[in-house]
Design a protein around this motif. Structure first.
Motif, short mmCIF file in Angstrom:
data_model
loop_
_atom_site.label_atom_id
_atom_site.label_comp_id
_atom_site.label_asym_id
_atom_site.label_seq_id
_atom_site.Cartn_x
_atom_site.Cartn_y
_atom_site.Cartn_z
N TYR A 184 0.83 -1.21 0.00
CA TYR A 184 0.00 0.00 0.00
C TYR A 184 0.87 1.27 0.00
CZ TYR A 184 -3.24 3.52 1.82
OH TYR A 184 -3.98 4.66 2.01
N ASP A 185 0.47 2.26 -0.80
CA ASP A 185 1.14 3.56 -0.86
C ASP A 185 2.65 3.39 -1.12
OD1 ASP A 185 1.55 6.29 -0.80
OD2 ASP A 185 1.50 6.45 1.39
N ARG A 186 2.97 2.80 -2.26
CA ARG A 186 4.37 2.59 -2.68
C ARG A 186 5.19 1.87 -1.61
NH1 ARG A 186 6.97 7.60 -3.32
NH2 ARG A 186 5.26 8.78 -2.42
N GLY A 187 4.56 0.84 -1.02
CA GLY A 187 5.31 0.00 -0.09
C GLY A 187 5.36 0.51 1.33
N ARG A 188 4.60 1.58 1.62
CA ARG A 188 4.63 2.10 3.00
C ARG A 188 4.14 1.04 3.99
NH1 ARG A 188 1.00 5.32 5.86
NH2 ARG A 188 -0.24 5.92 4.05
N LEU A 189 3.12 0.29 3.62
CA LEU A 189 2.61 -0.78 4.49
C LEU A 189 2.92 -2.14 3.87
CD1 LEU A 189 -0.84 0.70 5.57
CD2 LEU A 189 1.39 0.91 6.69
N GLN A 190 3.23 -3.08 4.75
CA GLN A 190 3.53 -4.45 4.29
C GLN A 190 2.81 -5.44 5.20
OE1 GLN A 190 7.76 -4.87 4.72
NE2 GLN A 190 8.25 -3.56 2.98
N LEU A 191 2.42 -6.55 4.60
CA LEU A 191 1.93 -7.67 5.43
C LEU A 191 3.14 -8.46 5.92
CD1 LEU A 191 -0.51 -9.35 6.48
CD2 LEU A 191 -0.26 -10.75 4.42
N SER A 192 3.03 -8.95 7.15
CA SER A 192 4.09 -9.79 7.73
C SER A 192 3.44 -11.06 8.27
CB SER A 192 4.76 -9.00 8.86
OG SER A 192 5.63 -9.80 9.61
N MET A 193 4.17 -12.17 8.26
CA MET A 193 3.68 -13.41 8.87
C MET A 193 4.32 -13.54 10.25
SD MET A 193 1.53 -14.36 6.73
CE MET A 193 0.98 -16.00 7.11
N ILE A 194 3.47 -13.82 11.26
CA ILE A 194 3.93 -13.74 12.65
C ILE A 194 3.50 -14.96 13.46
CG2 ILE A 194 4.06 -12.23 14.66
CD1 ILE A 194 2.97 -9.93 12.89
#
Ligand code: GUN
Ligand code: FE
Length: 412
Positions: A184-194
């Motif tokens: 989202y928004d040029r990579g500002r947000l990322q999903l992470s696996m936790i």
């Protein structure tokens, strides 16, 4: 050509991209383009007509908090440790409240306020195990302009029924979050696996998380070797593994895109596999002191060339301030008889964290880097040399509030 939109003038502490060093630019001029990228950093000339933007303050890269828990915001400071009883008494009851989306949305705003107030611009965040709460967290981070990697805290055993979720459910929810938020928004947000930690994950869940992360190039976050009872229970649950790290290695959760928190009681053999696998470390010394977990050997980890960042570990950590965590890291290093220089601690709080999270474009004040900045008031000091400024920034808890927090050159 992108137009130059913004010019900032002030006293800058600029971390080196590769080495644990910082330079002082007493009166610098920063030009930032309309994408929020720094295009030039120069000494302001004598006839420079740009006023000092924040007189009396120092400008540093925004702090990177490499490990904290969103749903523990309201239980910070619960003195019910050590680790396993603290999880049962203080954490799991609070995390269950995040089944309520409205509650999660309210706390998500408080959480973003707290990050911005401390000059944190980028964070690796554990959400709760609830898809709805995680959606609210992503939406708040998007709205408030912060950078983050986050996702569901995965657990499918050894927790209250209201927090555990099967790996098929958790992976289906992660698919949806991936589509809506990752990049989202040029990579500002990322999903992470936790996968929360080995105790709360079946082998099936851990393997599914590792496989999903590998196929979408996602950051993996977990905890390791925080507490002796935790280690003993982990080895009971995975009798086939010779040590704690072996559990993550066997299930695809120990890669160059993995960051593991605590790392206090690792064996030499585990430390050498941290090096060969290029695993990153979230050093959380304030949390480690509060839960009585121990002290990670920071200087030894840095001597091995490992990527290390600083984590507040809210809510076992008592503060959202990465500066305070740097002070705790100083004290923890002394307990090992191996001090780490204040300059290196400031580097870890900024550039080190960016590298640990795989964000090479962050953590420096130099052309080509994103203009993520924290502007911090300095108290009156006896000297204006760099070491005096860094000491005051990190170790004088009562001095120096954050005056502005910027992401891509925009004040949040
Ligand atoms: N290990 C597993 N879960 C947690 C947590 O929420 N906080 C800390 N400090 N350690 C953990
Ligand atoms: Fe943690």
């Amino acid at each position: 050509m992108t137009a130059t939109l913004q010019t900032i003038r002030g006293c800058v502490l600029a971390p080196d991209p590769d080495h644990q060093r910082v330079s002082l630019l007493p009166d610098a001029l920063l030009r930032i383009d309309d994408a929020g990228v720094i295009v030039s950093v120069e000494a302001a000339s004598a006839d420079c007509d740009v006023p000092n933007t924040w007189p009396g303050a120092v400008i540093v890269p925004g702090f990177v908090d490499v490990h904290l828990h969103f749903p523990q915001t309201r239980v910070i400071g619960s003195a019910s440790g050590p680790l396993l009883p603290w999880l049962e008494r203080s954490v799991f009851p609070e995390e269950q409240r995040f089944a309520d989306d409205d509650y999660a949305a309210t706390v998500a705003d408080e959480f973003c306020d707290a990050l911005i107030a401390q000059g944190t611009t980028c964070a690796a965040i554990y959400s709760s195990s609830h898809p709805g709460a995680t959606e609210r967290l992503f939406a708040a981070l998007a709205r408030r302009g912060l950078r983050a990697a986050t996702g569901l805290t995965l657990m499918d055993r050894h927790g209250p029924a209201a927090l555990v979720r099967s790996h098929t459910d958790a992976l289906a929810a992660s698919e949806g979050l991936l589509e809506r938020w990752h990049g989202y928004d040029r990579g500002r947000l990322q999903l992470s696996m936790i996968p929360r930690f080995a105790i709360s994950c079946t082998p099936e869940l851990m393997q599914a998380a590792g496989t999903f992360a590998a196929s979408h190039d996602l950051l993996i976050q977990s905890h390791i070797s925080e507490n002796l009872d935790e280690i003993a229970k982990t080895l009971e649950l995975f009798p086939g593994q010779r040590d704690y790290l072996g559990v993550y290695e066997a299930h695809g959760c120990a890669t160059a895109s993995t960051i593991l928190a605590h790392c206090i009681h690792l064996s030499d053999h585990e430390w050498s596999r941290f090096v060969s696998r290029d695993l990153a470390i979230a050093h959380c010394p304030d949390s480690n002191f509060f839960l009585g977990s121990g002290a990670m050997p920071l200087a030894a980890a840095l001597d091995r060339g490992l990527r290390v960042g600083l984590g507040t570990d809210v809510g076992a950590g008592r503060t959202f301030s990465v500066r305070r965590v740097a002070a705790a890291a100083h004290d923890a290093a002394l307990l090992h008889g191996a001090p780490v220089a204040p300059q290196a601690l400031l580097w870890l709080a900024t550039r080190g964290g960016a590298r640990a999270l795989g964000r090479p474009q962050l953590g420096c004040v130099a052309p080509g880097f994103e203009a993520d900045l924290a502007v911090i008031d300095l108290p009156a000091l006896g000297s204006s040399d760099m070491d005096t400024i860094i000491d005051a920034l990190l170790f004088r808890h009562d001095a120096g509030p954050v005056r502005a927090t910027l992401v891509r050159g925009r004040v949040l």
